[in-house]
Design a protein around this motif. Structure first.
Motif, PDB file in Angstrom:
ATOM      1  N   ARG A  74       0.707  -1.324 -10.231  1.00 43.76           N
ATOM      2  CA  ARG A  74      -0.418  -2.612 -10.396  1.00 43.76           C
ATOM      3  C   ARG A  74       0.326  -3.997 -10.054  1.00 43.76           C
ATOM      4  N   SER A  75       1.425  -3.976 -10.107  1.00 42.80           N
ATOM      5  CA  SER A  75       2.252  -5.373  -9.814  1.00 42.80           C
ATOM      6  C   SER A  75       2.651  -5.185  -8.250  1.00 42.80           C
ATOM      7  N   ILE A  76       2.720  -3.980  -7.845  1.00 40.43           N
ATOM      8  CA  ILE A  76       3.095  -3.851  -6.455  1.00 40.43           C
ATOM      9  C   ILE A  76       1.814  -4.116  -5.564  1.00 40.43           C
ATOM     10  N   CYS A  77       0.851  -3.448  -5.951  1.00 36.71           N
ATOM     11  CA  CYS A  77      -0.640  -3.317  -5.213  1.00 36.71           C
ATOM     12  C   CYS A  77      -1.296  -4.784  -5.377  1.00 36.71           C
ATOM     13  N   ARG A  78      -0.823  -5.812  -6.456  1.00 36.75           N
ATOM     14  CA  ARG A  78      -1.264  -6.744  -6.549  1.00 36.75           C
ATOM     15  C   ARG A  78      -0.350  -8.032  -5.673  1.00 36.75           C
ATOM     16  N   CYS A  79       0.606  -7.585  -4.985  1.00 32.73           N
ATOM     17  CA  CYS A  79       1.713  -8.344  -4.280  1.00 32.73           C
ATOM     18  C   CYS A  79       2.297  -9.234  -5.328  1.00 32.73           C
TER      19      CYS A  79
ATOM     20  N   ASP B  97       0.893  -1.223   0.054  1.00 30.82           N
ATOM     21  CA  ASP B  97       0.199   0.101   0.017  1.00 30.82           C
ATOM     22  C   ASP B  97       0.867   1.400   0.041  1.00 30.82           C
ATOM     23  N   GLY B  98       2.156   1.040   0.014  1.00 33.41           N
ATOM     24  CA  GLY B  98       3.089   2.327   0.071  1.00 33.41           C
ATOM     25  C   GLY B  98       3.327   3.159   1.178  1.00 33.41           C
ATOM     26  N   VAL B  99       2.603   2.533   2.250  1.00 32.96           N
ATOM     27  CA  VAL B  99       2.865   3.388   3.672  1.00 32.96           C
ATOM     28  C   VAL B  99       4.125   3.139   4.057  1.00 32.96           C
ATOM     29  N   LEU B 100       4.699   1.861   4.245  1.00 31.85           N
ATOM     30  CA  LEU B 100       5.847   1.530   4.753  1.00 31.85           C
ATOM     31  C   LEU B 100       7.075   2.280   4.001  1.00 31.85           C
ATOM     32  N   ILE B 101       6.786   2.316   2.605  1.00 33.93           N
ATOM     33  CA  ILE B 101       7.935   2.914   1.769  1.00 33.93           C
ATOM     34  C   ILE B 101       7.961   4.531   2.212  1.00 33.93           C
ATOM     35  N   ALA B 102       6.705   5.073   2.290  1.00 34.39           N
ATOM     36  CA  ALA B 102       6.719   6.505   2.830  1.00 34.39           C
ATOM     37  C   ALA B 102       7.552   6.549   4.191  1.00 34.39           C
ATOM     38  N   GLU B 103       7.460   5.558   5.188  1.00 33.77           N
ATOM     39  CA  GLU B 103       7.987   5.645   6.351  1.00 33.77           C
ATOM     40  C   GLU B 103       9.765   5.646   5.987  1.00 33.77           C
TER      41      GLU B 103
ATOM     42  N   HIS C  32       0.990  11.432   7.205  1.00 30.72           N
ATOM     43  CA  HIS C  32      -0.648  11.467   7.288  1.00 30.72           C
ATOM     44  C   HIS C  32      -1.290  11.372   5.864  1.00 30.72           C
ATOM     45  N   ASN C  33      -0.374  11.717   4.774  1.00 29.54           N
ATOM     46  CA  ASN C  33      -1.133  11.714   3.311  1.00 29.54           C
ATOM     47  C   ASN C  33      -1.135  10.277   2.925  1.00 29.54           C
ATOM     48  N   TYR C  34      -0.640   9.385   3.621  1.00 31.27           N
ATOM     49  CA  TYR C  34      -0.707   7.939   3.023  1.00 31.27           C
ATOM     50  C   TYR C  34      -1.595   7.111   4.273  1.00 31.27           C
ATOM     51  N   THR C  35      -2.635   6.622   3.576  1.00 25.39           N
ATOM     52  CA  THR C  35      -3.590   5.781   4.284  1.00 25.39           C
ATOM     53  C   THR C  35      -3.226   4.198   4.053  1.00 25.39           C
ATOM     54  N   PRO C  36      -3.250   3.419   5.255  1.00 23.92           N
ATOM     55  CA  PRO C  36      -3.086   1.975   5.131  1.00 23.92           C
ATOM     56  C   PRO C  36      -4.289   1.497   4.401  1.00 23.92           C
ATOM     57  N   ALA C  37      -4.202   0.599   3.479  1.00 19.65           N
ATOM     58  CA  ALA C  37      -5.201   0.038   2.670  1.00 19.65           C
ATOM     59  C   ALA C  37      -5.086  -1.304   2.393  1.00 19.65           C
TER      60      ALA C  37
ATOM     61  N   LYS D 151      -7.538   0.191  -5.114  1.00 22.59           N
ATOM     62  CA  LYS D 151      -7.693   1.585  -5.489  1.00 22.59           C
ATOM     63  C   LYS D 151      -7.033   2.607  -4.315  1.00 22.59           C
ATOM     64  N   GLN D 152      -7.362   2.370  -3.114  1.00 22.97           N
ATOM     65  CA  GLN D 152      -6.420   3.098  -2.313  1.00 22.97           C
ATOM     66  C   GLN D 152      -4.996   2.947  -2.302  1.00 22.97           C
ATOM     67  N   LYS D 153      -4.689   1.806  -2.409  1.00 22.39           N
ATOM     68  CA  LYS D 153      -3.290   1.332  -2.534  1.00 22.39           C
ATOM     69  C   LYS D 153      -2.466   2.238  -3.781  1.00 22.39           C
ATOM     70  N   MET D 154      -3.314   2.171  -5.010  1.00 22.85           N
ATOM     71  CA  MET D 154      -2.835   2.848  -6.043  1.00 22.85           C
ATOM     72  C   MET D 154      -2.634   4.428  -5.903  1.00 22.85           C
ATOM     73  N   GLU D 155      -3.526   5.041  -5.267  1.00 24.28           N
ATOM     74  CA  GLU D 155      -3.679   6.411  -4.887  1.00 24.28           C
ATOM     75  C   GLU D 155      -2.344   6.705  -4.027  1.00 24.28           C
ATOM     76  N   ASN D 156      -1.961   5.859  -3.228  1.00 25.36           N
ATOM     77  CA  ASN D 156      -0.861   6.093  -2.178  1.00 25.36           C
ATOM     78  C   ASN D 156       0.351   6.194  -3.175  1.00 25.36           C
ATOM     79  N   TRP D 157       0.508   5.231  -4.227  1.00 22.56           N
ATOM     80  CA  TRP D 157       1.726   5.124  -4.876  1.00 22.56           C
ATOM     81  C   TRP D 157       1.965   6.279  -5.774  1.00 22.56           C
TER      82      TRP D 157
END
Length: 212
Positions: A89-94, A34-40, A53-58, A62-68
């Motif tokens: 998309r590949s990241i969001c699909r794990c 979801d990109g949150v840990l990348i932001a951290e 605070h701009n990045y929401t765990p998801a 859809k929310q994952k991609m918005e974070n990325w």
């Protein structure tokens, strides 16, 4: 991005383990999807670059991609790279082995940015600590290539033109000197023109005696 070998992966995992993250790492593909840990990770090294605070765990794609996409616009561009839609998309699909290559590239970009910041700080500190060299002859700051000394004329020396007299220990920027020199030349030319239009009285008297 090429596949990473075992040594590179082990080094990458060790690098991630050094960073305090908000949730435990169990499956790196899923944990970072979801990109949150990348932001951290980025905030750990460059706190001013990321607002967490701009990045929401998801869990939803859809929310994952918005974070990325937000990371692309706000953060990755400042590190001089961008992820394509296919990679996101590949990241969001794990999908396996994708996030590792992204993290590897991110680490390179972070290391480069930190090195450049350190180099710039060292340069600024070096400039701020520099002291002007002292000209031992005059006990004043050493002049640069565009400055020079103008000596005060002695009692037997005349001053040509209307330029200002400068003491021997003063330094005059070349641009200022040249401007004053042009002023002097212009004034001398004006004087010559006036003298040509109005001959001296002595020459006029000589002409009258010759006529008589």
């Amino acid at each position: 991005m090429n596949e990473l070998d075992d040594a590179e992966l082990e080094d990458l995992y060790a690098w991630i383990d050094q960073i305090p993250l908000s949730r435990p790492k169990r499956n790196i593909a899923r944990d970072f999807s979801d990109g949150v840990l990348i932001a951290e990770v980025i905030r750990h090294y460059m706190p001013k670059l990321v607002e967490l605070h701009n990045y929401t765990p998801a869990n939803a794609s859809k929310q994952k991609m918005e974070n990325w996409y937000l990371l692309n616009r706000k953060v990755f561009c400042k590190l001089h790279f961008e992820l394509t839609d296919d990679v996101i998309r590949s990241i969001c699909r794990c999908e396996p082995n994708i996030i590792e290559r992204v993290l590897y590239m991110l680490r390179v970009k972070i290391d480069r940015a930190l090195w450049e910041a350190s180099k710039n700080r060292s340069r600024r500190n070096s400039l701020s600590n520099e002291k002007p060299e002292v000209d031992q002859e005059y006990n004043s700051p050493r002049r640069g290539p565009n400055d020079f000394t103008v000596k005060r004329p002695g009692p037997s020396q005349g001053v040509k033109g209307a330029g200002a007299v400068v003491t021997q220990t003063d330094y005059v920027p070349r641009a200022v000197y040249e401007e004053k020199e042009q002023e002097c030349l212009a004034k001398e030319e004006t004087i010559q023109i006036l003298q040509a239009q109005n001959p001296p009285i002595r020459a006029f008297a000589s002409f009258k005696r010759h006529s008589n």
